[in-house]
Motif scaffolding. Structure first.
Motif, PDB file in Angstrom:
ATOM      1  N   TYR A  71      47.042   0.487 -89.362  1.00 22.37           N
ATOM      2  CA  TYR A  71      46.982   1.505 -89.623  1.00 22.37           C
ATOM      3  C   TYR A  71      46.280   1.713 -91.157  1.00 22.37           C
ATOM      4  CZ  TYR A  71      47.492   6.102 -91.718  1.00 22.37           C
ATOM      5  OH  TYR A  71      47.954   7.916 -92.105  1.00 22.37           O
ATOM      6  N   ALA A  72      47.031   0.417 -92.173  1.00 20.96           N
ATOM      7  CA  ALA A  72      46.495   0.712 -93.248  1.00 20.96           C
ATOM      8  C   ALA A  72      44.557  -0.129 -93.555  1.00 20.96           C
ATOM      9  CB  ALA A  72      47.019  -0.915 -94.173  1.00 20.96           C
ATOM     10  N   ASP A  73      44.534  -0.994 -92.622  1.00 18.81           N
ATOM     11  CA  ASP A  73      42.872  -0.985 -92.114  1.00 18.81           C
ATOM     12  C   ASP A  73      41.881  -0.366 -91.630  1.00 18.81           C
ATOM     13  OD1 ASP A  73      43.588  -4.265 -92.485  1.00 18.81           O
ATOM     14  OD2 ASP A  73      44.197  -5.053 -90.680  1.00 18.81           O
ATOM     15  N   ALA A  74      42.832   0.859 -91.384  1.00 16.96           N
ATOM     16  CA  ALA A  74      42.396   1.794 -90.699  1.00 16.96           C
ATOM     17  C   ALA A  74      41.927   2.512 -91.680  1.00 16.96           C
ATOM     18  CB  ALA A  74      42.800   2.631 -90.303  1.00 16.96           C
ATOM     19  N   LEU A  75      42.159   2.605 -93.623  1.00 17.19           N
ATOM     20  CA  LEU A  75      41.922   3.450 -94.215  1.00 17.19           C
ATOM     21  C   LEU A  75      40.502   2.797 -95.435  1.00 17.19           C
ATOM     22  CD1 LEU A  75      45.682   4.164 -94.810  1.00 17.19           C
ATOM     23  CD2 LEU A  75      43.983   5.574 -93.905  1.00 17.19           C
ATOM     24  N   ASN A  89      41.272  12.231 -86.747  1.00 19.50           N
ATOM     25  CA  ASN A  89      40.276  11.217 -86.062  1.00 19.50           C
ATOM     26  C   ASN A  89      42.088  10.254 -85.967  1.00 19.50           C
ATOM     27  OD1 ASN A  89      38.543   9.403 -84.540  1.00 19.50           O
ATOM     28  ND2 ASN A  89      38.215   8.857 -86.876  1.00 19.50           N
ATOM     29  N   LEU A  90      42.427   9.777 -87.663  1.00 17.09           N
ATOM     30  CA  LEU A  90      43.794   8.790 -87.550  1.00 17.09           C
ATOM     31  C   LEU A  90      44.556   8.911 -86.819  1.00 17.09           C
ATOM     32  CD1 LEU A  90      43.361   8.537 -91.302  1.00 17.09           C
ATOM     33  CD2 LEU A  90      42.984   6.443 -89.909  1.00 17.09           C
ATOM     34  N   LEU A  91      44.832  10.240 -86.915  1.00 21.20           N
ATOM     35  CA  LEU A  91      46.896  10.855 -85.735  1.00 21.20           C
ATOM     36  C   LEU A  91      45.990  10.182 -84.238  1.00 21.20           C
ATOM     37  CD1 LEU A  91      49.054  12.409 -86.582  1.00 21.20           C
ATOM     38  CD2 LEU A  91      47.431  14.961 -85.784  1.00 21.20           C
ATOM     39  N   THR A  92      45.191  11.495 -84.034  1.00 20.90           N
ATOM     40  CA  THR A  92      44.550  10.266 -82.127  1.00 20.90           C
ATOM     41  C   THR A  92      45.212   8.804 -81.621  1.00 20.90           C
ATOM     42  OG1 THR A  92      43.123  12.323 -82.475  1.00 20.90           O
ATOM     43  CG2 THR A  92      43.135  10.593 -80.827  1.00 20.90           C
TER      44      THR A  92
END
Length: 201
Positions: A71-75, A89-92
């Motif tokens: 999750y941190a990498d996605a930010l 998108n992040l919630l999905t």
């Protein structure tokens, strides 16, 4: 070795933090700990209570089905503002896990045992809570001015009124930034040189 001059107010903070760390480590390992003679009784009780809550939380892990590293990498670095599509998108991609009820001190861990959250109810001693409430009451005017009542914008969403709830204890909701390093987050450390404030000296 403590290099902080003993006449600085920060010296007491250092002694207290060292004691909390040692007491926490002793409680986890089941060993006795030596009490620091430099702390007064009320400070010692507050620190002991905090160390005890930390140890209780550490020994009570709660696991959720989540990968905080991915999750941190996605930010993106220093993400800011309001981006509904991005948030959706992040919630999905990372849907919230089942709801959990925390009724005692605990650490919430992801599925790889990475600590995501420390839940420390009752960690701050009641006497300290009362002192904090009394000081906060004196900041009612700036706290009230900090809340934005107009439409939320990309640069003002943190202090929008929807993020605050009425207090049950008569405290004015609001947000005042007192952190000396808040504006240094996300920047190269070598570019800035932190200095101990005059107050802590």
């Amino acid at each position: 070795m403590n290099l902080i001059p003993p006449n600085w107010a920060l010296a007491t903070t250092h002694i207290a933090s060292e004691y909390i760390f040692c007491q926490f480590s002793a409680l986890i390992a089941g060993k006795p700990n030596v009490l620091p003679l430099e702390l007064d009784f009320s400070m010692l009780m507050g620190c002991s209570n905090l160390a005890s809550k930390l140890a209780n939380a550490y020994c009570n892990p709660v696991t959720i089905n989540f990968d905080i590293v991915r999750y941190a990498d996605a930010l993106q670095m220093m993400e800011k503002g309001i981006k509904p599509e991005r948030e959706e998108n992040l919630l999905t991609c990372y849907p919230p896990d089942h709801q959990i009820l925390l009724d005692r001190p605990a650490v919430v861990c992801d599925r790889f045992r990475v600590i995501v959250l420390w839940y420390l109810s009752g960690a701050i001693d009641l006497a300290i809570q009362n002192d904090m409430a009394a000081v906060t009451a004196k900041m009612s005017a700036p706290l009230a001015r900090s809340v934005i009542c107009s439409a939320a914008t990309s640069d003002k969403w943190r202090t929008h009124e929807l993020n605050f709830y009425p207090s049950q204890h008569g405290i004015t909701p609001g947000c005042i930034n007192l952190s000396p390093t808040w504006f240094l987050q996300g920047y190269p450390a070598l570019k800035f040189h932190l200095e101990v404030s005059a107050t802590l000296k």
